[in-house]
Structure formats: structure tokens, C-alpha cells
Scaffold this active site. Structure first.
Site, PDB file in Angstrom:
ATOM      1  N   LYS A 184      39.893  22.094  37.617  1.00  0.00           N
ATOM      2  CA  LYS A 184      40.509  21.193  37.373  1.00  0.00           C
ATOM      3  C   LYS A 184      40.477  20.315  36.558  1.00  0.00           C
ATOM      4  O   LYS A 184      40.526  18.474  36.345  1.00  0.00           O
ATOM      5  CB  LYS A 184      40.936  20.838  38.735  1.00  0.00           C
ATOM      6  CG  LYS A 184      41.841  21.655  39.693  1.00  0.00           C
ATOM      7  CD  LYS A 184      42.675  21.893  39.142  1.00  0.00           C
ATOM      8  CE  LYS A 184      43.393  23.185  39.620  1.00  0.00           C
ATOM      9  NZ  LYS A 184      44.466  23.827  38.889  1.00  0.00           N
ATOM     10  N   TYR A 189      36.089  35.056  41.166  1.00  0.00           N
ATOM     11  CA  TYR A 189      34.926  33.964  41.849  1.00  0.00           C
ATOM     12  C   TYR A 189      34.432  34.981  43.260  1.00  0.00           C
ATOM     13  O   TYR A 189      35.692  35.911  44.028  1.00  0.00           O
ATOM     14  CB  TYR A 189      36.014  33.805  42.733  1.00  0.00           C
ATOM     15  CG  TYR A 189      36.506  32.590  41.546  1.00  0.00           C
ATOM     16  CD1 TYR A 189      36.435  31.409  41.185  1.00  0.00           C
ATOM     17  CD2 TYR A 189      38.003  32.483  40.769  1.00  0.00           C
ATOM     18  CE1 TYR A 189      36.341  30.106  40.126  1.00  0.00           C
ATOM     19  CE2 TYR A 189      38.212  31.643  39.756  1.00  0.00           C
ATOM     20  CZ  TYR A 189      37.437  30.616  39.725  1.00  0.00           C
ATOM     21  OH  TYR A 189      38.612  29.234  38.483  1.00  0.00           O
ATOM     22  N   PRO A 204      33.342  22.427  39.592  1.00  0.00           N
ATOM     23  CA  PRO A 204      34.905  22.867  38.788  1.00  0.00           C
ATOM     24  C   PRO A 204      34.815  24.309  39.468  1.00  0.00           C
ATOM     25  O   PRO A 204      35.345  24.442  38.618  1.00  0.00           O
ATOM     26  CB  PRO A 204      32.539  23.706  37.554  1.00  0.00           C
ATOM     27  CG  PRO A 204      31.833  23.633  38.720  1.00  0.00           C
ATOM     28  CD  PRO A 204      31.587  22.334  39.236  1.00  0.00           C
ATOM     29  N   TYR A 246      46.239  26.601  41.577  1.00  0.00           N
ATOM     30  CA  TYR A 246      46.023  27.128  40.587  1.00  0.00           C
ATOM     31  C   TYR A 246      46.078  26.963  39.158  1.00  0.00           C
ATOM     32  O   TYR A 246      45.689  26.520  38.323  1.00  0.00           O
ATOM     33  CB  TYR A 246      45.249  28.237  41.059  1.00  0.00           C
ATOM     34  CG  TYR A 246      43.803  28.590  40.103  1.00  0.00           C
ATOM     35  CD1 TYR A 246      42.615  28.861  40.376  1.00  0.00           C
ATOM     36  CD2 TYR A 246      43.864  29.367  38.551  1.00  0.00           C
ATOM     37  CE1 TYR A 246      41.607  29.463  39.134  1.00  0.00           C
ATOM     38  CE2 TYR A 246      43.088  30.177  37.907  1.00  0.00           C
ATOM     39  CZ  TYR A 246      41.982  30.275  38.378  1.00  0.00           C
ATOM     40  OH  TYR A 246      40.921  30.727  37.492  1.00  0.00           O
ATOM     41  N   HIS A 300      45.816  34.250  30.694  1.00  0.00           N
ATOM     42  CA  HIS A 300      45.298  35.292  32.185  1.00  0.00           C
ATOM     43  C   HIS A 300      46.331  34.945  33.746  1.00  0.00           C
ATOM     44  O   HIS A 300      46.944  33.582  33.099  1.00  0.00           O
ATOM     45  CB  HIS A 300      44.112  34.201  32.191  1.00  0.00           C
ATOM     46  CG  HIS A 300      42.719  35.109  31.775  1.00  0.00           C
ATOM     47  ND1 HIS A 300      41.602  34.987  32.710  1.00  0.00           N
ATOM     48  CD2 HIS A 300      42.606  35.831  31.071  1.00  0.00           C
ATOM     49  CE1 HIS A 300      40.609  35.622  32.066  1.00  0.00           C
ATOM     50  NE2 HIS A 300      41.360  35.903  30.835  1.00  0.00           N
TER      51      HIS A 300
END
Length: 390
Positions: free
Chosen positions: A297, A201, A293, A385, A72
Site C-alpha cells: 500500500k 504470501y 509492506p 488489496y 495480475h
């Protein structure tokens, strides 16, 4: 029994440490209180940072990951009925993440360990650690009805938040920090195509959502719910209807529903125990830290712990140097606290808090506006990220 490094816990961190040590010629033995089938049955996230991918390659278990994993290059933030793309590769100089389930990582590591003949003692009960504050550490446990003693040079506690390793440390020698969030994630796994080719998200007045996947044909979805909710109160139909209500119109129209394969509610917490070394006992992974979550990580922090710990042990046995061992805790905690900060920030930004004052909601909305409108803000988010340097 005797070994050089005794590893407590056969989850991904313990198995990965064992594999790295085996490749370096360091003898190790893993003790696990559950069965192998139970370990493989645990459903966990699977967004891997590049440093984790590289470490799995180094351990010799990356073949299936590269064949089946999904690379991704970005993800999407959804709020006010619209989606905004975060281009990870553009913002970080070409970095990306890999979507590959933790269950599959564990399976690959289990198979690799079996292939080289390294020993794992499953279903080990009444595990007792001793001597780690001196020169002769070890453990006692019961396997197949027999009480056995294992002597070693070092103990690696990779047995999770509820494991025996951290619990064996005297309370006066350890300090813990914890933040419990007033909501949980209701998760559903289904054999349905993902609603998007990237993760979404979402912040919505009804609560947070995450649209994720395990493969092109298996999806994983989450809803923010109060901690008082019970899984049994959520039929599949109720879950899909609530998920659709929190989506943007395009995603809602594209959503494919089906029977749930697994459904559970997970509480969210931030937790750190420090230090992470106690004489000859070293904590790694969830035994030392938990992150919410949001941002994925958990497994990646465990992998970076294992990187530092395997390097320390290998350096000790090859070069007779104690430098890696002496600095293990400080090196891990420096990265852990940065990841804890990011996970706390992202969680706070995307979730609705119970009885949240209107001003807080307005501030979160303003921060989202700033985030998606500023390349500098997006770059900071993307850098965290994809994973900070190890």
C-alpha cells in the site's frame, strides 16, 4: 528564485505531483537532497492499484508501464504446505493490479520531467523551510556551494519519513501514531525466473515468506527474520535454503536460485502523522504515513495523496477555490487509515510473533481457514488489496 508550488523530494510522489501540475500549467520546482542516481538506486516494491495506474496514465507516463508491467488478476496464500488462490478479478468485478517496480515508475517520471524542461535541484543540502504559517512560504538550501532562497505559494512535503518537511512542523501542531513490529523482512533481488506467475504470501512455522517479481526474468523474495539479524550473516546459499524450507512442495521444486543482485533487511512499522496540512505546507506520501509492506500500500497511498493534492492546487489556480486545499488532510486520512488497518491485519495474520502464545497461532490458523473457505471473506480481502475508491 520563485515558483508557485515548491516540492520537497524527488521520489515518485514528488515527481508525480510535479508532472500533474505541469500538465495543468502550474509552475513547480523540486528540491531533492540526494543525487538522481541515488534516487533511482533505491529498491522498492511495485504492486500498483488500478487507481495508481490510471493516475500515471493521466500524468502521461504510462506507455512503458503498460508495455512491460505484469497485470495480475489474483495472488496466492500459502499455509500448511498448500496454496489457495485469491481471484481478485472475480471477487471485485474485474479489477486487477499491475506489477511494475517503483524504480521504473521513478525513472519514467524523471525522464518525463526532463523532457518538458521542468527543474529539479538535486544534491540540495541544509534545506530549511520557512513562512508556511503565513502568506510568504519558501525554502533555503545549498546547491553547488551556493545558498539560494526559493519563494513560493505552497510547499508540498514529499520527502519521506526522515525528511525535513514533517520535521519543520512545530511539535504542538502535529500528532503521530506508530506501531513498530518485532521483526523485519530480509529481501533478495535476483535475475531468476519467478517461482510463480502470481505473488505468493506464505505463513509458516519458520516465518513469513513472500515470492514476488519485477519481470518474467527478475524475482524478488522476502523472509521474515528477527530484527537482530544482520545482512552479512546471510549468504545466498543460506537464503535460498531457508526460502525453500518455508515453501509448499510444488514451489520448492520449481524454485530457481542464483546470485543476489541486492540484499537488505527492512524493519516494519505502521505510522501516521495528522493532520497533513499546516498553513501552506502539505505532507504527502511517506512524510505523513508508513505501512508495513504486506499488501503493497505504500506507493499507492502516496499516489492517492498526490491525486488529492494536485486536484487541490489546480482547483485553486484555475477556479480560485480553496475547497480542495481545506479538505485535503481529511480526504487523505480517511483512505490512509483504511489502508493502515488492512496492512496491519494482513501483517498480523501472516507473520509469527516472537513468543506468540499457542492460542494466538491457533486463532490465526482458524482465520486463514475461514478466509479461504468464504467468498465473503475473500471478497473483503480482494477489495482492499486492489485498492479502495479514491
Amino acid at each position: 528564485m520563485r515558483t508557485q508550488v515548491l516540492i520537497i523530494g524527488a521520489g515518485p510522489s514528488g515527481l508525480l505531483l510535479g508532472q500533474l501540475l505541469h500538465k495543468a500549467g502550474v509552475a513547480n520546482l523540486i528540491v531533492e537532497r540526494q543525487t538522481g542516481d541515488y534516487v533511482l538506486g533505491r529498491i522498492r516494491a511495485g504492486v500498483l492499484e488500478q487507481t495508481t495506474v490510471d493516475l500515471l496514465d493521466e500524468a502521461g507516463v504510462g506507455t512503458r508501464m503498460h508495455a512491460e508491467g505484469l497485470v495480475h488478476h489474483g495472488f496466492e496464500l500459502m499455509f500448511d504446505g498448500q496454496r489457495h488462490h485469491i481471484d481478485l478479478s472475480r471477487l471485485t468485478g474485474g479489477k486487477s493490479v499491475m506489477v511494475y517496480g517503483q524504480t521504473e515508475v521513478t525513472r519514467d517520471l524523471m525522464e518525463a520531467r526532463a523532457a518538458v524542461g521542468e527543474q529539479t535541484l538535486y544534491s540540495a543540502s541544509d534545506v530549511e523551510l520557512f513562512g508556511f504559517d503565513g502568506d510568504q512560504p519558501g525554502a533555503r538550501c545549498t546547491v553547488d556551494g551556493e545558498r539560494i532562497t526559493i519563494l513560493c505559494d505552497y510547499i508540498a512535503g514529499c520527502d519521506g519519513y526522515h525528511g525535513v518537511s514533517r520535521a519543520s512542523v512545530p511539535a504542538s501542531a502535529i500528532k503521530t501514531h506508530e506501531k513498530v513490529y518485532p521483526f523485519g523482512w530480509l529481501g533478495v533481488l535476483s535475475d531468476t525466473p519467478p517461482v510463480s506467475h502470481e505473488l505468493i504470501y506464505g505463513r509458516h512455522e519458520r516465518g513469513f515468506t513472500l515470492c514476488s517479481m519485477r519481470s518474467p526474468t527478475r524475482s524478488r523474495y522476502y523472509l521474515q527474520v528477527p530484527l537482530s539479524e544482520q545482512v552479512g550473516d546471510w549468504s545466498d546459499e543460506r537464503f535460498w535454503n531457508e526460502l525453500r524450507a518455508r515453501m509448499d512442495p510444488e514451489a520448492a521444486a520449481a524454485l530457481v536460485t542464483g546470485p543476489s543482485l541486492e540484499k537488505s533487511i527492512a524493519p516494519l512499522r505502521s505510522f501516521v502523522a495528522e493532520p497533513m496540512r499546516f498553513g501552506r505546507l502539505f505532507l504527502a506520501g511517506d512524510a505523513a504515513h508508513i505501512v508495513p509492506p504486506t499488501g503493497a500500500k505504500g506507493l499507492n497511498l502516496a499516489a492517492s495523496d498526490v491525486r488529492y493534492l494536485s486536484q487541490a492546487f489546480i482547483e485553486h489556480y484555475r477556479e480560485k477555490s480553496e475547497a480542495g486545499i481545506e479538505h485535503y488532510s481529511a480526504r487523505c486520512l480517511s483512505r490512509i487509515w483504511k489502508a493502515e488497518r488492512f496492512s496491519w491485519w494482513f501483517t498480523s495474520l501472516m507473520h509469527n510473533l516472537p513468543n506468540e502464545p499457542e492460542i494466538d497461532a491457533k486463532l490465526h490458523r482458524a482465520e486463514l481457514d475461514y478466509l479461504v473457505g468464504s467468498d465473503a471473506a475473500k471478497a473483503a480481502m480482494a477489495e482492499n488489496y486492489v485498492g479502495l475508491p479514491v
